[in-house]
Design a protein around this motif. Structure first.
Motif, PDB file in Angstrom:
ATOM      1  N   ALA A 109       0.817  -1.220   0.000  1.00  0.00           N
ATOM      2  CA  ALA A 109       0.000   0.000   0.000  1.00  0.00           C
ATOM      3  C   ALA A 109       0.850   1.270   0.000  1.00  0.00           C
ATOM      4  O   ALA A 109       0.305   2.373  -0.014  1.00  0.00           O
ATOM      5  CB  ALA A 109      -0.951   0.002   1.193  1.00  0.00           C
ATOM      6  N   THR A 110       2.184   1.146   0.038  1.00  0.00           N
ATOM      7  CA  THR A 110       3.024   2.341  -0.024  1.00  0.00           C
ATOM      8  C   THR A 110       2.974   2.934  -1.429  1.00  0.00           C
ATOM      9  O   THR A 110       2.687   2.241  -2.404  1.00  0.00           O
ATOM     10  CB  THR A 110       4.492   2.026   0.328  1.00  0.00           C
ATOM     11  N   SER A 111       3.263   4.207  -1.514  1.00  0.00           N
ATOM     12  CA  SER A 111       3.235   4.900  -2.804  1.00  0.00           C
ATOM     13  C   SER A 111       4.531   4.657  -3.571  1.00  0.00           C
ATOM     14  O   SER A 111       5.602   4.559  -2.976  1.00  0.00           O
ATOM     15  CB  SER A 111       3.032   6.401  -2.580  1.00  0.00           C
ATOM     16  N   ARG A 112       4.424   4.562  -4.881  1.00  0.00           N
ATOM     17  CA  ARG A 112       5.609   4.484  -5.743  1.00  0.00           C
ATOM     18  C   ARG A 112       5.936   5.850  -6.335  1.00  0.00           C
ATOM     19  O   ARG A 112       6.874   6.001  -7.096  1.00  0.00           O
ATOM     20  CB  ARG A 112       5.379   3.484  -6.889  1.00  0.00           C
TER      21      ARG A 112
ATOM     22  N   LEU B 119       4.952   9.204   1.694  1.00  0.00           N
ATOM     23  CA  LEU B 119       4.034   8.089   1.451  1.00  0.00           C
ATOM     24  C   LEU B 119       4.734   6.879   0.842  1.00  0.00           C
ATOM     25  O   LEU B 119       4.118   5.825   0.686  1.00  0.00           O
ATOM     26  CB  LEU B 119       2.881   8.530   0.546  1.00  0.00           C
ATOM     27  N   THR B 120       6.024   7.013   0.497  1.00  0.00           N
ATOM     28  CA  THR B 120       6.779   5.857   0.023  1.00  0.00           C
ATOM     29  C   THR B 120       7.300   5.018   1.191  1.00  0.00           C
ATOM     30  O   THR B 120       7.910   3.972   0.978  1.00  0.00           O
ATOM     31  CB  THR B 120       7.972   6.292  -0.853  1.00  0.00           C
ATOM     32  N   GLY B 121       7.049   5.495   2.405  1.00  0.00           N
ATOM     33  CA  GLY B 121       7.523   4.801   3.600  1.00  0.00           C
ATOM     34  C   GLY B 121       6.406   4.135   4.375  1.00  0.00           C
ATOM     35  O   GLY B 121       5.213   4.302   4.083  1.00  0.00           O
TER      36      GLY B 121
ATOM     37  N   GLY C 189       9.852   2.203   2.427  1.00  0.00           N
ATOM     38  CA  GLY C 189       9.330   0.868   2.164  1.00  0.00           C
ATOM     39  C   GLY C 189      10.308  -0.012   1.415  1.00  0.00           C
ATOM     40  O   GLY C 189      10.452  -1.203   1.715  1.00  0.00           O
ATOM     41  N   LYS C 190      11.024   0.554   0.440  1.00  0.00           N
ATOM     42  CA  LYS C 190      11.959  -0.250  -0.352  1.00  0.00           C
ATOM     43  C   LYS C 190      13.119  -0.753   0.511  1.00  0.00           C
ATOM     44  O   LYS C 190      13.676  -1.826   0.242  1.00  0.00           O
ATOM     45  CB  LYS C 190      12.473   0.543  -1.553  1.00  0.00           C
ATOM     46  N   ASN C 191      13.478  -0.014   1.555  1.00  0.00           N
ATOM     47  CA  ASN C 191      14.532  -0.474   2.457  1.00  0.00           C
ATOM     48  C   ASN C 191      14.067  -1.675   3.270  1.00  0.00           C
ATOM     49  O   ASN C 191      14.815  -2.636   3.491  1.00  0.00           O
ATOM     50  CB  ASN C 191      14.966   0.655   3.382  1.00  0.00           C
ATOM     51  N   LEU C 192      12.812  -1.614   3.723  1.00  0.00           N
ATOM     52  CA  LEU C 192      12.258  -2.745   4.473  1.00  0.00           C
ATOM     53  C   LEU C 192      12.123  -3.975   3.586  1.00  0.00           C
ATOM     54  O   LEU C 192      12.252  -5.108   4.056  1.00  0.00           O
ATOM     55  CB  LEU C 192      10.902  -2.370   5.069  1.00  0.00           C
TER      56      LEU C 192
ATOM     57  N   LEU D  71      21.259  -0.832   8.558  1.00  0.00           N
ATOM     58  CA  LEU D  71      20.970   0.558   8.926  1.00  0.00           C
ATOM     59  C   LEU D  71      20.177   1.232   7.818  1.00  0.00           C
ATOM     60  O   LEU D  71      20.550   1.172   6.647  1.00  0.00           O
ATOM     61  CB  LEU D  71      22.277   1.320   9.157  1.00  0.00           C
ATOM     62  N   SER D  72      19.070   1.869   8.190  1.00  0.00           N
ATOM     63  CA  SER D  72      18.242   2.589   7.215  1.00  0.00           C
ATOM     64  C   SER D  72      18.020   4.018   7.696  1.00  0.00           C
ATOM     65  O   SER D  72      17.819   4.257   8.888  1.00  0.00           O
ATOM     66  CB  SER D  72      16.884   1.895   7.038  1.00  0.00           C
TER      67      SER D  72
END
Length: 371
Positions: free
Chosen positions: A148-151, A158-160, A201-204, A237-238
């Motif tokens: 559901a995060t934004s691209r 909202l990307t997180g 989100g991409k880091n997770l 680490l993020s």
């Protein structure tokens, strides 16, 4: 630096570490992996400034240590080289400060490295009281909310994924402003401070690829502008996203005029079939109509045709509402339950998807107005 190590042991840690290397990075030192052999073992480190990863191979997992030292080697090449070598003992030696020799009994590679003093300080400090989660639980949280995060980078926040902790209650929320996913879990103990952070989100997603689906403990060390995950011998680490995440509590209704209980698989298959006759131009719009215990899912495309799917439900309510089939399918797929509840108030209200079998997860999909 010189040591001997099994190929499979080195390769696994290289795979994990290389996830922090971005192919688009223009800074040469950040395209490499730092090898740092110390008394406690071999540290492998990489960073693209967005995430940093350090893996430790303990001394007991190294066949032989001859000489300590450090060097930075191009990440793309060292991973591919070790990957293609046979599963046998590999000797790695650094000569003339920055020349790495990778050899087995039949093969030898000579690689040009970079002085390790140029590698950035990753600052992998830990807090005294980390938050502890099971890796299996964190993987489930990511799988049920990340989609559901934004691209769209126009609203970076909202990307997180928003992690909020108050006492022993942790909420993880993702939204792209058209849909929302919320997962609530209870920690083993109360925190004496509140947490409200947004992790890219991409880091997770990269962290998710490293973790095993087991009951290993994972530590979260939260700082003002970063979060450190400690998992086995891996430090991840993020950075955190700056800004205020939208208040979502007022968006999710708590009372509903219409509640329909459906088979999770049955509903998914109905919507999936109905979506076959939608097109990107139509935004994958399908319609749900409820009347006299009949729930009809339909789609209509002037160029392709139309389809209707019918399910008998235990409800005498009436409603007609349109939504994105893709968003609804993503939401339903996140549930690991037999049944789900579709909860609505009117033709223009948000659609809430939840389950009596798992009250920790709530999905929200906004309706689409059709004219």
């Amino acid at each position: 630096m010189k040591f001997i190590i099994k190929q499979e042991i080195l390769l696994e840690s290289l795979y994990h570490t290389s996830r922090a290397i971005s192919p688009r990075n223009l800074i040469p030192i950040l395209t490499g992996i730092k090898f740092d052999l110390k008394e406690e073992g071999l540290y492998l480190s990489a960073s693209d400034t967005d995430i940093s990863i350090q893996c430790l191979i303990p001394t007991e997992n190294i066949v032989e240590v001859v000489e300590y030292g450090s060097v930075v080697i191009g990440g793309k090449y060292i991973v591919e080289i070790i990957k293609k070598l046979p599963n046998t003992n590999i000797t790695i030696e650094v000569m003339d400060e920055n020349k790495m020799i990778v050899s087995t009994s039949n093969t030898e590679f000579n690689l040009n490295g970079i002085n390790s003093s140029e590698f950035p300080n990753l600052d992998l400090e830990k807090t005294s009281e980390p938050i502890v989660l099971k890796t299996k639980l964190l993987k489930k949280i990511i799988s049920q909310t990340f989609f559901a995060t934004s691209r769209n980078e126009s609203r970076p926040i909202l990307t997180g994924m928003n992690f909020r902790i108050d006492g022993s209650i942790m909420e993880v929320i993702s939204t792209d402003s058209y849909r929302l996913a919320k997962k609530t879990i209870y920690l083993d103990k109360d925190l004496d401070y509140k947490v409200n952070i947004v992790i890219p989100g991409k880091n997770l997603l990269e962290l998710d690829k490293i973790m095993s689906d087991d009951d290993e403990n994972l530590e979260l060390h939260i700082f003002e502008n970063k979060v450190l995950f400690k998992y086995k011998n891996i430090l991840f680490l993020s950075r955190l996203l700056n800004g205020t995440y939208p208040a979502t509590s007022s968006i999710i209704p708590t009372e509903f005029k219409v509640q329909v209980k459906c088979s999770c698989n049955g509903l998914f298959e109905m919507i999936d079939r109905a979506s076959l006759l939608t097109s990107d131009r139509d935004k994958n719009i399908i319609r749900l109509e409820l009347s006299h215990q009949d729930m009809v899912i339909s789609s209509n495309s002037p160029e392709i045709g139309k389809v209707e799917e019918k399910m008998v439900v235990d409800s005498d309510d009436e409603i007609s509402i349109s939504f994105s089939s893709k968003y609804m399918l993503d939401s339903i797929k996140s549930f690991e339950t037999t049944n789900v509840m579709l909860c609505m108030n009117n033709d223009n209200s948000p659609i809430i998807i939840k389950s009596e079998e798992d009250e920790s997860l709530i999905q929200l999909v906004l309706p689409i107005k059709t004219y």
